[in-house]
Design a protein around this motif. Structure first.
Motif, mmCIF file in Angstrom:
data_model
loop_
_atom_site.group_PDB
_atom_site.id
_atom_site.type_symbol
_atom_site.label_atom_id
_atom_site.label_comp_id
_atom_site.label_asym_id
_atom_site.label_seq_id
_atom_site.Cartn_x
_atom_site.Cartn_y
_atom_site.Cartn_z
ATOM 1 N N ARG A 81 0.942 -1.162 -0.328
ATOM 2 C CA ARG A 81 0.129 0.067 -0.247
ATOM 3 C C ARG A 81 0.857 1.353 -0.021
ATOM 4 O O ARG A 81 0.270 2.722 -1.033
ATOM 5 C CB ARG A 81 -1.277 0.098 1.234
ATOM 6 N N PHE A 82 1.624 1.734 0.339
ATOM 7 C CA PHE A 82 3.002 2.362 1.064
ATOM 8 C C PHE A 82 3.351 2.295 -1.196
ATOM 9 O O PHE A 82 3.650 4.195 -1.046
ATOM 10 C CB PHE A 82 4.120 1.849 1.639
ATOM 11 N N SER A 83 3.589 1.590 -1.702
ATOM 12 C CA SER A 83 3.914 2.083 -3.357
ATOM 13 C C SER A 83 3.016 2.401 -4.076
ATOM 14 O O SER A 83 2.957 3.143 -5.166
ATOM 15 C CB SER A 83 5.125 0.683 -3.433
ATOM 16 N N SER A 114 0.132 4.044 -2.622
ATOM 17 C CA SER A 114 -0.600 4.628 -1.448
ATOM 18 C C SER A 114 -1.868 4.678 -1.744
ATOM 19 O O SER A 114 -2.642 6.279 -2.605
ATOM 20 C CB SER A 114 -0.418 6.448 -2.636
ATOM 21 N N THR A 115 -2.826 3.739 -1.674
ATOM 22 C CA THR A 115 -3.701 2.864 -1.959
ATOM 23 C C THR A 115 -4.132 2.479 -0.562
ATOM 24 O O THR A 115 -3.474 1.541 0.170
ATOM 25 C CB THR A 115 -4.211 2.290 -2.688
ATOM 26 N N ALA A 163 -7.686 6.118 -2.822
ATOM 27 C CA ALA A 163 -6.021 6.773 -2.828
ATOM 28 C C ALA A 163 -5.837 7.460 -1.768
ATOM 29 O O ALA A 163 -6.810 7.975 -1.355
ATOM 30 C CB ALA A 163 -5.575 7.512 -4.305
ATOM 31 N N TRP A 164 -4.645 7.803 -1.597
ATOM 32 C CA TRP A 164 -4.236 8.825 0.151
ATOM 33 C C TRP A 164 -4.478 9.454 -0.902
ATOM 34 O O TRP A 164 -3.447 10.015 -2.049
ATOM 35 C CB TRP A 164 -3.707 7.690 0.156
ATOM 36 N N ARG A 178 -2.903 13.413 -2.126
ATOM 37 C CA ARG A 178 -1.555 13.948 -1.817
ATOM 38 C C ARG A 178 -1.139 14.230 -1.052
ATOM 39 O O ARG A 178 -2.003 15.305 0.217
ATOM 40 C CB ARG A 178 -1.797 14.912 -3.358
ATOM 41 N N LYS A 197 5.945 10.349 -2.143
ATOM 42 C CA LYS A 197 4.641 10.025 -2.047
ATOM 43 C C LYS A 197 4.434 10.073 -0.731
ATOM 44 O O LYS A 197 5.450 9.643 0.129
ATOM 45 C CB LYS A 197 5.133 8.682 -2.138
ATOM 46 N N PRO A 198 3.395 10.091 0.039
ATOM 47 C CA PRO A 198 2.787 10.153 1.232
ATOM 48 C C PRO A 198 3.510 8.730 2.124
ATOM 49 O O PRO A 198 3.277 7.914 0.888
ATOM 50 C CB PRO A 198 1.195 10.111 1.161
ATOM 51 N N HIS A 217 -0.805 8.687 11.298
ATOM 52 C CA HIS A 217 -1.331 8.163 10.065
ATOM 53 C C HIS A 217 -2.275 7.542 9.538
ATOM 54 O O HIS A 217 -3.089 7.624 8.206
ATOM 55 C CB HIS A 217 0.048 7.688 8.830
ATOM 56 N N ARG A 277 -4.514 8.228 6.597
ATOM 57 C CA ARG A 277 -4.164 7.543 4.714
ATOM 58 C C ARG A 277 -4.070 6.065 5.282
ATOM 59 O O ARG A 277 -3.021 5.460 5.837
ATOM 60 C CB ARG A 277 -2.561 8.164 4.605
#
Length: 188
Positions: free
Chosen positions: A46-48, A50-51, A57-58, A60, A109-110, A150, A162
């Motif tokens: 999920r970190f790659s 950003s979902t 989607a997280w 921005r 990315k977040p 987070h 996120r």
């Protein structure tokens, strides 16, 4: 006292399958290990992307965060990306961002600035081998940079949620496949 937070997952199909297996098998820990490994990897993914686990989607990054990262990349000050004072190779002679700097900025990315949070995602077998927990021991408290802030956002609303922990539809399918495989092996 250690700060902690929990996200409880109650998937009816998964719980029903677990109950069926528990009636037939004494030791669920091999299945729990396989589930833990699968869910830990899914959570890290999920970190790659950003979902969140819900497929959303997280939010921005804020412009101020992106500008701060740009300063780190170039070594310059906000609004000034000229060659004087910039890191070698960070900007072109005309003051534009180099290809390397543009690529680095595109990868901002977040939740992946240092990679520490993602790298601390682990699973733990719980309840005497009858359950599994997925999480992190990294900064569980409510403060800037903590895992809980987070996951849920901060109380002031200045940092958005996120979510990275949770069971996606794909995770649920994977868990059911693991349980089915485990049940077939156990009764064979």
């Amino acid at each position: 006292m250690t700060d902690a937070f929990a996200v409880r997952l109650d998937s009816a199909p998964v719980l029903a399958r677990l109950a069926e297996i528990a009636r037939r098998v004494d030791d669920l820990s091999p299945a729990m290990r396989a589930i833990g490994e699968a869910l830990a990897e899914s959570t890290k993914e999920r970190f790659s992307t950003s979902t969140g686990p819900d497929g959303e989607a997280w939010e921005r990054l804020a412009a101020s965060t992106v500008l701060g990262r740009l300063q780190q990349i170039t070594g310059g000050t906000t609004g000034s990306y000229r060659t004087r004072g910039a890191k070698k190779g960070a900007v072109n002679k005309d003051g534009s961002l180099s290809k390397r700097s543009r690529r680095a900025l595109e990868n901002v990315k977040p939740l992946v600035d240092t990679g520490i949070l993602q790298d601390t995602i682990r699973y733990q077998i719980i309840n005497g081998g009858r359950g599994v927990a997925i999480g992190t021991n990294r900064f569980a408290g409510e403060w800037d940079g903590g895992a809980a802030v987070h996951q849920f956002g901060n109380k002031k609303g200045t940092l958005p949620a996120r979510p990275f922990l949770g069971l996606s539809a794909g995770d649920e399918t994977a868990v059911l496949e693991i349980l089915d495989r485990f049940l077939r092996q156990a009764i064979a």
